[in-house]
Scaffold this motif. Structure first.
Motif, PDB file in Angstrom:
ATOM      1  N   PRO A  73      11.214  12.857  13.929  1.00  0.00           N
ATOM      2  CA  PRO A  73       9.898  13.046  14.129  1.00  0.00           C
ATOM      3  C   PRO A  73       9.128  14.626  14.083  1.00  0.00           C
ATOM      4  CG  PRO A  73      11.599  12.371  15.877  1.00  0.00           C
ATOM      5  CD  PRO A  73      12.174  12.658  14.370  1.00  0.00           C
ATOM      6  N   THR A  74       9.899  15.493  14.793  1.00  0.00           N
ATOM      7  CA  THR A  74       9.366  16.357  15.040  1.00  0.00           C
ATOM      8  C   THR A  74       9.258  17.113  13.613  1.00  0.00           C
ATOM      9  OG1 THR A  74      11.734  18.414  15.346  1.00  0.00           O
ATOM     10  CG2 THR A  74      10.277  16.128  17.530  1.00  0.00           C
ATOM     11  N   ILE A  75       8.046  18.245  13.339  1.00  0.00           N
ATOM     12  CA  ILE A  75       8.346  19.269  12.277  1.00  0.00           C
ATOM     13  C   ILE A  75       9.709  19.873  12.418  1.00  0.00           C
ATOM     14  CG2 ILE A  75       6.851  20.702  13.089  1.00  0.00           C
ATOM     15  CD1 ILE A  75       6.935  19.645   9.539  1.00  0.00           C
ATOM     16  N   GLU A 118       4.498  13.661   5.784  1.00  0.00           N
ATOM     17  CA  GLU A 118       4.201  12.477   6.309  1.00  0.00           C
ATOM     18  C   GLU A 118       3.571  11.880   5.459  1.00  0.00           C
ATOM     19  OE1 GLU A 118       1.801  14.211  10.185  1.00  0.00           O
ATOM     20  OE2 GLU A 118       1.433  15.794   8.261  1.00  0.00           O
ATOM     21  N   VAL A 119       3.970   9.927   5.986  1.00  0.00           N
ATOM     22  CA  VAL A 119       3.253   9.003   5.171  1.00  0.00           C
ATOM     23  C   VAL A 119       2.202   8.250   6.126  1.00  0.00           C
ATOM     24  CG1 VAL A 119       3.359   6.954   3.743  1.00  0.00           C
ATOM     25  CG2 VAL A 119       5.235   8.578   3.643  1.00  0.00           C
ATOM     26  N   ILE A 120       0.843   8.800   6.088  1.00  0.00           N
ATOM     27  CA  ILE A 120      -0.136   8.157   7.027  1.00  0.00           C
ATOM     28  C   ILE A 120      -0.725   6.742   6.543  1.00  0.00           C
ATOM     29  CG2 ILE A 120      -2.196   8.416   7.970  1.00  0.00           C
ATOM     30  CD1 ILE A 120      -1.522  11.827   7.927  1.00  0.00           C
ATOM     31  N   GLU A 121      -0.002   5.307   7.394  1.00  0.00           N
ATOM     32  CA  GLU A 121      -1.245   4.387   7.429  1.00  0.00           C
ATOM     33  C   GLU A 121      -2.070   4.628   8.148  1.00  0.00           C
ATOM     34  OE1 GLU A 121       1.688   0.981   8.461  1.00  0.00           O
ATOM     35  OE2 GLU A 121       0.366  -0.094   8.493  1.00  0.00           O
ATOM     36  N   ARG A 122      -3.322   4.345   7.422  1.00  0.00           N
ATOM     37  CA  ARG A 122      -4.749   4.299   7.939  1.00  0.00           C
ATOM     38  C   ARG A 122      -5.413   3.450   7.965  1.00  0.00           C
ATOM     39  NH1 ARG A 122      -9.933   7.213   7.318  1.00  0.00           N
ATOM     40  NH2 ARG A 122     -10.410   7.830   8.995  1.00  0.00           N
ATOM     41  N   THR A 181      -5.414   4.260  16.388  1.00  0.00           N
ATOM     42  CA  THR A 181      -3.947   4.158  15.539  1.00  0.00           C
ATOM     43  C   THR A 181      -2.982   5.039  15.803  1.00  0.00           C
ATOM     44  OG1 THR A 181      -3.432   3.127  13.721  1.00  0.00           O
ATOM     45  CG2 THR A 181      -5.254   4.956  13.662  1.00  0.00           C
ATOM     46  N   ILE A 182      -1.995   4.022  15.652  1.00  0.00           N
ATOM     47  CA  ILE A 182      -0.289   5.070  15.325  1.00  0.00           C
ATOM     48  C   ILE A 182      -0.892   6.277  14.240  1.00  0.00           C
ATOM     49  CG2 ILE A 182       1.581   5.237  15.154  1.00  0.00           C
ATOM     50  CD1 ILE A 182       1.848   2.546  17.004  1.00  0.00           C
ATOM     51  N   ILE A 183      -0.881   7.184  15.024  1.00  0.00           N
ATOM     52  CA  ILE A 183      -1.418   8.614  13.327  1.00  0.00           C
ATOM     53  C   ILE A 183       0.407   9.251  12.993  1.00  0.00           C
ATOM     54  CG2 ILE A 183      -1.323  10.159  14.906  1.00  0.00           C
ATOM     55  CD1 ILE A 183      -3.557   8.565  11.502  1.00  0.00           C
ATOM     56  N   HIS A 184       1.256   8.725  13.712  1.00  0.00           N
ATOM     57  CA  HIS A 184       2.406   9.898  13.280  1.00  0.00           C
ATOM     58  C   HIS A 184       3.725   8.856  13.899  1.00  0.00           C
ATOM     59  CE1 HIS A 184       5.083  12.751  12.675  1.00  0.00           C
ATOM     60  NE2 HIS A 184       5.613  12.421  14.238  1.00  0.00           N
ATOM     61  N   SER A 185       4.615   9.018  12.440  1.00  0.00           N
ATOM     62  CA  SER A 185       5.647   8.677  12.867  1.00  0.00           C
ATOM     63  C   SER A 185       6.862   9.288  12.720  1.00  0.00           C
ATOM     64  CB  SER A 185       6.170   7.082  12.393  1.00  0.00           C
ATOM     65  OG  SER A 185       6.261   7.790  10.889  1.00  0.00           O
ATOM     66  N   PHE A 223       8.542  12.550  10.002  1.00  0.00           N
ATOM     67  CA  PHE A 223       8.396  13.605   8.514  1.00  0.00           C
ATOM     68  C   PHE A 223      10.150  12.712   7.561  1.00  0.00           C
ATOM     69  CE2 PHE A 223       6.250  16.100  11.445  1.00  0.00           C
ATOM     70  CZ  PHE A 223       5.472  16.470  11.255  1.00  0.00           C
TER      71      PHE A 223
END
Lengths: 259, 259, 259, 259
Positions: free
Chosen positions: C202-204, C227-231, C246-250, C252
Motif C-alpha cells: 500500500p505505501t511507496i 500503480e494501476v488506477i481504475e478510473r 472514487t477509490i483512487i489508490h489501493s 503499488f
C-alpha cells in the motif's frame, strides 16, 4: 478584507503508548474561524478570552491548553464564502490563471457567477472583472460574497452571457455555463486579439461540443483541453501513499485564443 | 512589458477530399513570436512587411495568405524565457497561487530561483518577491529574464536559502531545493503567523522527508501534499480522447502553514 | 462451483414525466444473490416462487413484476467471499496475471493469503497454488473461501513466507506482506529461472525498500513498478464524465524476474 | 509453446567512481530473445556458444562476461508476436479477465482479431475462443501468431461481428470494433444469461454511444465503464518518482451483462 477575522488552531498531538506499543492521537488537530472577536470563544479544550483573541501567536485557554492565533488571510475568508453546490475548485482556478497569465493589467469577463468563486479570485488578481449571472438568487449571493471579502473591482450583471456581453477588449473570458458554444460569437467581439476564452464543463460531451464549435472558426485557435487532477498524498513517517478515496473529477477546462 | 513583441498566427485548415473520402490537413497551424518589428518577417507562406507587423488583426503575406497578428501578452513573453532544464510547470504554479490565495498585498520569498519562472509569476501577482539562488549562472539568468519581462518587484539574492533568509513577515515561502527540510527552521522566522510554506520536489522521498520534518513541530501545520496532474485531451469531431503519451509527472507539492 | 447459486435481477427503469419535464427513476435496479433455491424468495416487488428460482431467463414475482434469473458464475461467487479489510482489488490481480502471462501450466506461490482473494484467482487460472498465511484466523478463512468456490488446486500453509518456502521451481511468487524484502532470498530459491516475483504494497516506502533490495542482486532484474488506477466513468445520455469521488489508490505493484 | 526459445540477460551494473563522486552505469542491462539455439549468438560483450544456449542459469561469453539464460515463457513469446499498430495493452486485457472472472470453463467470442493479442490471452486462460476478423491480412496474422504461440483452442473466422455470430451460449464477448453498438443485438443471442459483453474503444464518444445503446435494453445491464491507467514509477535509491512521460491512454472499457 472588510471583516476582521481570526484563525485559531489547536495543534494535534500523538503519543507513543508503551504498553500498547503504538502511537495514539491524544489531541485532535482543530481549526476555528472566529468572526466576532468581542466575545470569549469556547472550545472543548476550554474557552479563550476575548482579549486574547486580539493577539497573534501563542495563547492559552481557561484549561491552560495552548492555542495559536493569527489574522485570517484572503484564502481563509474565501473558503468561508457562502456557496452553491457546484463550485469551480481552486486547482482549476489556479490552472486558468497560470496558463493565461492574467494579472494586474487584465480585464476579465466571466459567468455564470454562481457564488462568485471565480469572480473573486479574478478580482483579487486582475484589474477589473465583469461577472454575469441570470439567476437573481446567485447574483445576490455573489455580490454579498464579494462585499464580505472586500473585493471592489467586480461589476456584477444580473443577466446571461447567452444574451449580451457589453464589455469589449477583454483579456480573458471564462465560461461556466451549460451551453458554452452559445457564447463564442459574443466572446469574439468581447475579447481583444490575443485574449483567452476559457470554458469549464463537468461533462466531456459539453467540452467536445464547445471545442468542435471553436475549431472551424477563423477568429479563434484552440490551445488545449485538459482535466486537472489533484491527487492528495498521505504522509506520516513510513506511511506514504495516495489518499484512497478522493474527489477525482470536477470539470474539463478548454482554452482557446481570439486571434 | 519592456520589449514590444507580436504574435503572428497562420491558422491551420483541413479540407475534405472527396476522392480520398477523408479530411486532410492542407495548412498546418503555425505561430510565430516576433521581437523585431522593424524588419520584414519571412514565413513559408510568404513574407510579412514590417509596416504590417505593427498592426493588429488580419494581415496578408506577399503570397496573399491570411495571417492574424496581435501584441504578445505576459504569458507569451513568459513562455519565451530562457530556461534551465528543470522548471516548475504552470499547472503547479497556478495550484500554489490559488491554494494560498496570495495576491497584490502579499510578500513572497522563494528559491532556488532557477531561471526565475516561479519568481516571475509571483512577481506578477504579489506585492514583493525575494528570490534566492546560490548558483551565479542561474542568478544572472533569473535577473535577465525578469528584466526582459519588465517585472520590477523581485529582489534577487545570490545566496542560498540554506544559509540565511533576511526577510521577515512573509505571506508565502516557496522551496524548490534538494533538501527543503533544511530550510524549515529559517522559514519559521521568515514567515508571519498564518503564512504558507510550500515545497516542490520531484521525488516522493524528498517530499516525505520534508513533511515528516514539519509534522512534529509546534510552529507549523501540514495542510496537504499533492500531485497536480494535467491530463490533456484531444478533441476533433468524434475523436475525443486523452492524449496517448504525455508528461504525467513533474513534482509533488507540500503546503504547510506557520501558526 | 460447489454451491449452486442464482443471480436475480430487477432491471431499473426511468420514465419521462411530461409535467415535470424530466426523467425520473421509477424502478431502481436491484440484484440479488440467492443461495437457497429451495425456498420462495421475497423482494420489495413481490416474492419469487422456489420453482421459478430454478429457471433461467425471465420470471415474474407474485406482484407480476418481471425479473431475470441466471446461474451465478465464478465472479459472482468470488465477490461474495468472506473478506478481511485489506483485499487486493481485481484490477491489480488482473494486471499481475496479464503482465506475467501465468496460465494453466504455471505453479504459483503467494502469501499472506488474507481472505484468499489472490490465491483463488491464481487457483482458477494456474495449475497449482501454494498459499502461506501465519494468522490462523485468516488461514481458516482462506481455506473456507476456497472450499465455497470449489477451488481445489490450492495448498494452504499456516506459516509465514518470512520463515520458509518449501516449494521450488515456481513460475510466480506474489507477496502481500508488510516487509516483502525479507522474502527475496527465499524467493530466489523457490522460483525457477525466468519466474516472476511480484510484490504488492500500500505505501511507496515499502515499495521503494523492496525494489532497492532487488536492484543490486545478481539473481533478479526489476521489470517495473506501477500503480494501476481504475478510473470509472458515468455514462448516461449526454452526462458523460469521470465519477467525482472514487477509490483512487489501493497499492503499488512491483514485478521482478528471477534470472 | 511450439517454438523453443531462450531469454538471455546481461545484467546491468553501476559503479561508484570516487573521483567523479557519483555512480555511473558501467554495464547496460540487456535482454535478448534467441529463437535459433543451433548457432552461436553474438553480443557486444562477446559471443555465446550454441552449446551454452541450451543451458539454464549462469553462462559466460567468449569475453568471459557473465550472462543468465532461461527458457522463454508464454509472456516472452506473446511480446514477440507480430503486431498491427493498435493493440489492446496487457493492463486492459488483465482488467477484463479479472473483472469477468473467465477461466478454464469459459467460452469466449471476440473481434476484430487484429493481431490476435486478446484472442491469445483468452485462449491461454479459457476453454474455447471464437475470434472474428474481416480483414484478410489481419486474419492471417492472428492465425500465424496463435500457431507460433502454440495456442490451439481458438477458432478464427474471416468475417465481421457486424454481420453474423454463429456461436451461442458464450460466457464473454469482447468487442474491439469501431461501432460496437452495431453488435449488441447479435451479442444478446450469442451470450448466455449472465454472460459478459465487453467493449474496448479509444474514444469516449464511441464508448458513450455503446453504453447509451445498452442502457435502455431489457436484456442487458451496464456494469461499469472505466479507463485503466498504468502509472509507472522509477525507483532507484532515493530517486522514487512517477515516470515523467508515459503512455497514459489506450482505451475505455465498458462491461455489461446479458440478463
Amino acid at each position: 478584507m472588510v471583516k476582521k477575522a481570526k484563525i485559531l488552531i489547536r495543534k494535534g498531538r500523538k503519543e507513543f503508548v508503551a504498553d500498547l506499543d503504538r502511537e495514539v492521537t491524544v489531541v485532535k488537530e482543530k481549526q476555528f474561524f472566529i468572526e466576532d472577536l468581542s466575545k470569549d470563544f469556547s472550545t472543548t479544550y476550554g474557552s479563550i478570552r476575548s482579549s486574547d483573541l486580539k493577539k497573534t501567536g501563542v495563547i492559552k485557554s481557561s484549561q491552560d491548553k495552548e492555542f495559536r492565533i493569527f489574522d485570517a488571510s484572503f484564502i481563509d475568508m474565501y473558503k468561508r464564502m457562502k456557496r452553491i453546490p457546484q463550485i469551480i475548485p481552486l486547482k482549476d482556478i489556479g490552472f486558468i490563471i497560470a496558463k493565461t497569465g492574467v494579472g494586474p493589467d487584465s480585464i476579465a469577463i466571466e459567468g455564470g457567477s454562481g457564488s462568485g468563486a471565480l469572480a473573486m479570485m479574478l478580482g483579487r488578481l486582475c484589474r477589473k472583472v465583469y461577472s454575469y449571472e441570470i439567476e437573481k438568487e446567485h447574483f445576490d449571493l455573489a455580490k454579498e460574497n464579494a462585499a464580505t471579502l472586500g473585493i471592489k473591482n467586480i461589476v456584477f450583471h444580473n443577466s446571461s452571457l447567452y444574451d449580451k456581453i457589453v464589455e469589449k477588449n477583454a483579456d480573458i473570458l471564462c465560461l461556466d455555463v451549460p451551453e458554452p458554444w452559445k457564447v463564442i460569437e459574443k466572446a469574439s467581439k468581447a475579447l481583444k486579439a490575443g485574449g483567452f476564452i476559457v470554458s469549464y464543463s463537468p461533462t466531456i460531451i459539453q467540452t467536445a461540443d464547445f471545442v468542435n464549435a471553436l475549431l472551424p472558426r477563423d477568429d479563434f485557435v484552440h490551445l488545449k483541453t485538459v482535466e486537472v487532477i489533484e491527487r492528495e498524498w498521505e504522509v506520516e513517517k513510513r506511511k506514504v501513499r495516495p489518499r484512497s478515496k478522493t474527489i477525482i473529477h470536477s470539470g474539463f477546462i478548454s482554452i482557446g485564443r481570439k486571434i
